[in-house]
Design an enzyme around this catalytic site. Structure first.
Site, short mmCIF file in Angstrom:
data_model
loop_
_atom_site.label_atom_id
_atom_site.label_comp_id
_atom_site.label_asym_id
_atom_site.label_seq_id
_atom_site.Cartn_x
_atom_site.Cartn_y
_atom_site.Cartn_z
N PRO A 1 92.49 -48.85 -115.06
CA PRO A 1 93.44 -48.40 -114.06
C PRO A 1 94.89 -48.74 -114.39
O PRO A 1 95.18 -49.81 -114.92
CB PRO A 1 93.00 -49.13 -112.79
CG PRO A 1 92.20 -50.29 -113.26
CD PRO A 1 91.56 -49.85 -114.54
N ASN A 2 95.73 -47.79 -114.07
CA ASN A 2 97.18 -47.87 -114.19
C ASN A 2 97.70 -47.81 -115.62
O ASN A 2 98.91 -47.75 -115.83
CB ASN A 2 97.73 -49.11 -113.47
CG ASN A 2 97.37 -49.10 -112.00
OD1 ASN A 2 97.57 -48.10 -111.33
ND2 ASN A 2 96.82 -50.19 -111.51
N ARG B 1 105.60 -48.09 -116.23
CA ARG B 1 105.17 -49.15 -115.30
C ARG B 1 105.55 -50.52 -115.85
O ARG B 1 105.06 -50.93 -116.90
CB ARG B 1 103.65 -49.09 -115.12
CG ARG B 1 103.11 -50.20 -114.25
CD ARG B 1 101.58 -50.15 -114.19
NE ARG B 1 101.09 -51.30 -113.47
CZ ARG B 1 100.13 -52.10 -113.93
NH1 ARG B 1 99.56 -51.87 -115.09
NH2 ARG B 1 99.75 -53.13 -113.21
N TYR C 1 104.84 -54.71 -119.82
CA TYR C 1 103.91 -53.92 -120.64
C TYR C 1 104.58 -53.16 -121.77
O TYR C 1 103.89 -52.51 -122.56
CB TYR C 1 103.12 -52.97 -119.74
CG TYR C 1 102.34 -53.69 -118.67
CD1 TYR C 1 101.23 -54.47 -119.01
CD2 TYR C 1 102.70 -53.62 -117.34
CE1 TYR C 1 100.52 -55.15 -118.04
CE2 TYR C 1 101.99 -54.30 -116.36
CZ TYR C 1 100.90 -55.07 -116.72
OH TYR C 1 100.19 -55.74 -115.77
N ASN D 1 90.49 -52.18 -122.59
CA ASN D 1 91.53 -52.77 -121.74
C ASN D 1 91.15 -52.35 -120.34
O ASN D 1 91.44 -51.22 -119.93
CB ASN D 1 92.93 -52.28 -122.12
CG ASN D 1 94.00 -52.96 -121.29
OD1 ASN D 1 93.73 -53.52 -120.24
ND2 ASN D 1 95.23 -52.89 -121.76
N ALA E 1 93.21 -54.33 -114.32
CA ALA E 1 92.88 -55.26 -113.23
C ALA E 1 91.37 -55.43 -113.04
O ALA E 1 90.93 -56.47 -112.52
CB ALA E 1 93.52 -54.79 -111.93
N GLU F 1 87.81 -57.13 -126.11
CA GLU F 1 88.65 -57.01 -124.92
C GLU F 1 90.12 -57.09 -125.33
O GLU F 1 90.49 -57.93 -126.14
CB GLU F 1 88.32 -58.16 -123.96
CG GLU F 1 89.14 -58.20 -122.72
CD GLU F 1 88.84 -59.40 -121.85
OE1 GLU F 1 89.60 -59.60 -120.87
OE2 GLU F 1 87.88 -60.16 -122.12
N HIS G 1 94.36 -56.84 -124.02
CA HIS G 1 95.40 -56.81 -122.98
C HIS G 1 96.75 -56.77 -123.67
O HIS G 1 96.95 -57.44 -124.68
CB HIS G 1 95.32 -58.03 -122.07
CG HIS G 1 94.02 -58.11 -121.36
ND1 HIS G 1 93.73 -57.34 -120.25
CD2 HIS G 1 92.91 -58.84 -121.61
CE1 HIS G 1 92.50 -57.59 -119.86
NE2 HIS G 1 91.97 -58.49 -120.67
N ARG H 1 100.19 -65.61 -117.28
CA ARG H 1 100.62 -64.91 -116.06
C ARG H 1 100.02 -65.57 -114.82
O ARG H 1 99.59 -66.71 -114.87
CB ARG H 1 100.24 -63.43 -116.18
CG ARG H 1 100.99 -62.75 -117.35
CD ARG H 1 100.77 -61.29 -117.42
NE ARG H 1 101.28 -60.64 -116.21
CZ ARG H 1 100.96 -59.41 -115.86
NH1 ARG H 1 100.14 -58.69 -116.62
NH2 ARG H 1 101.45 -58.86 -114.77
#
Length: 149
Positions: free
Chosen positions: A10-11, A18, A23, A74, A77, A98, A100, A107
């Protein structure tokens, strides 16, 4: 040639616009093109998929069984919330890295927990779009070595 599916959650379709301070300015299309090109250069056939919907990501993971040799994910969330994605990954028994863009461990504390990590070969985070290239390199090395775990 090993086939790898790069999945984005998502996103991530909003990359480049964004929160560029977190990012970066690289778009998802640019990330996907970089993955395909780098994959070709190291002997991988890379395909890509993005969805904002958990079920669609789970379906893509299920469909990868028997057609792909590995996954790069990725989960956005969903990394921190989705036991369903974790179970889907475990059920297809494909090696997964995985990814990111940001360093999730530097964070907010809720981002420190990854359900995906427990079923992944490893996690690469904090290197922006380069994280995907590093993930492909790691997956290629794993597949070449013939390791099962």
């Amino acid at each position: 040639m090993n086939k790898i599916l790069v999945l984005n959650g998502p996103n991530l379709n909003l990359l480049g616009t964004r929160q560029p301070e977190v990012y970066g300015s690289t778009t998802l299309k640019m990330v996907e093109e970089q993955c395909v090109a780098h994959g070709t250069s190291i002997g991988l056939e890379v395909s890509t998929f993005q969805s904002n919907h958990e079920g669609a990501l789970i379906d893509a993971i299920h469909q990868a069984r028997g057609t792909q040799n590995g996954l790069v994910l990725n989960a956005g969330a969903y990394t921190h919330t989705s036991i369903a994605l974790m179970d889907a990954i475990a059920s297809v028994e494909l090696p997964l890295v995985e990814v990111h863009l940001s360093n999730i461990h530097a964070r907010e504390s809720f981002r420190h927990k990854s359900y995906i990590a427990s079923v992944a070969l490893g996690q690469i985070c904090g290197f922006g779009a380069q994280s995907y290239v590093l993930a492909l390199d790691a997956l290629a090395a794993h597949l070449k070595s013939g390791d099962v775990a």
